[in-house]
Motif scaffolding. Structure first.
Motif, PDB file in Angstrom:
ATOM      1  N   SER A  25       0.770   5.409   0.507  1.00  0.00           N
ATOM      2  CA  SER A  25       0.043   6.609   0.940  1.00  0.00           C
ATOM      3  C   SER A  25       0.660   7.804   0.247  1.00  0.00           C
ATOM      4  O   SER A  25       1.858   8.070   0.397  1.00  0.00           O
ATOM      5  CB  SER A  25       0.148   6.788   2.446  1.00  0.00           C
ATOM      6  N   LYS A  26      -0.142   8.491  -0.545  1.00  0.00           N
ATOM      7  CA  LYS A  26       0.341   9.669  -1.248  1.00  0.00           C
ATOM      8  C   LYS A  26      -0.824  10.589  -1.523  1.00  0.00           C
ATOM      9  O   LYS A  26      -1.914  10.135  -1.853  1.00  0.00           O
ATOM     10  CB  LYS A  26       1.024   9.265  -2.553  1.00  0.00           C
ATOM     11  N   LYS A  44       0.843  -1.201   0.000  1.00  0.00           N
ATOM     12  CA  LYS A  44       0.000   0.000   0.000  1.00  0.00           C
ATOM     13  C   LYS A  44       0.875   1.247   0.000  1.00  0.00           C
ATOM     14  O   LYS A  44       1.889   1.305   0.684  1.00  0.00           O
ATOM     15  CB  LYS A  44      -0.913   0.012   1.220  1.00  0.00           C
ATOM     16  N   ASP A  70      -2.679  12.333   0.481  1.00  0.00           N
ATOM     17  CA  ASP A  70      -3.765  12.118   1.441  1.00  0.00           C
ATOM     18  C   ASP A  70      -4.683  10.959   1.070  1.00  0.00           C
ATOM     19  O   ASP A  70      -5.862  10.954   1.413  1.00  0.00           O
ATOM     20  CB  ASP A  70      -4.592  13.401   1.613  1.00  0.00           C
ATOM     21  N   SER A  71      -4.172   9.970   0.354  1.00  0.00           N
ATOM     22  CA  SER A  71      -4.951   8.775  -0.004  1.00  0.00           C
ATOM     23  C   SER A  71      -4.072   7.542   0.128  1.00  0.00           C
ATOM     24  O   SER A  71      -2.857   7.613   0.003  1.00  0.00           O
ATOM     25  CB  SER A  71      -5.451   8.861  -1.453  1.00  0.00           C
ATOM     26  N   ARG A  72      -4.728   6.398   0.378  1.00  0.00           N
ATOM     27  CA  ARG A  72      -4.011   5.116   0.398  1.00  0.00           C
ATOM     28  C   ARG A  72      -4.375   4.379  -0.878  1.00  0.00           C
ATOM     29  O   ARG A  72      -5.534   4.264  -1.237  1.00  0.00           O
ATOM     30  CB  ARG A  72      -4.385   4.300   1.626  1.00  0.00           C
ATOM     31  N   HIS A  73      -3.362   3.868  -1.559  1.00  0.00           N
ATOM     32  CA  HIS A  73      -3.556   3.219  -2.847  1.00  0.00           C
ATOM     33  C   HIS A  73      -3.128   1.758  -2.773  1.00  0.00           C
ATOM     34  O   HIS A  73      -2.084   1.442  -2.210  1.00  0.00           O
ATOM     35  CB  HIS A  73      -2.736   3.920  -3.926  1.00  0.00           C
TER      36      HIS A  73
END
Length: 78
Positions: free
Chosen positions: A27-28, A25, A30-33
């Motif tokens: 995080s970039k 995962k 303000d989102s987790r991908h």
């Protein structure tokens, strides 16, 4: 200017490798991908241009993890 850009883009070898699950995962912005689109672009550039390109891609909100690999000329001839 448009003609120059068009010729430049046509000289790049762009390959869409599709969407895949990320190895971990990320995080970039303000989102987790967990998934991402992978692309391969074959180009020739000086090291200075490559570092500027990576700097630009790091700031792009749609790019999660830019990577530039040096192509081994011996392998590409085989």
């Amino acid at each position: 200017t448009a003609a120059v850009l068009r010729r430049t883009v046509e000289t790049l070898s762009l390959e869409n490798l599709g969407e895949r699950r990320l190895p971990y995962k990320i995080s970039k912005h303000d989102s987790r991908h967990t998934h991402g689109g992978y692309f391969s672009i074959d180009f020739h550039a000086s090291p200075k241009i490559v570092s500027e390109l990576l700097d630009h891609l790091e700031r792009d909100i749609d790019v999660l993890r830019p990577t530039v690999l040096k192509k081994d000329i011996e392998l590409s001839k085989a």
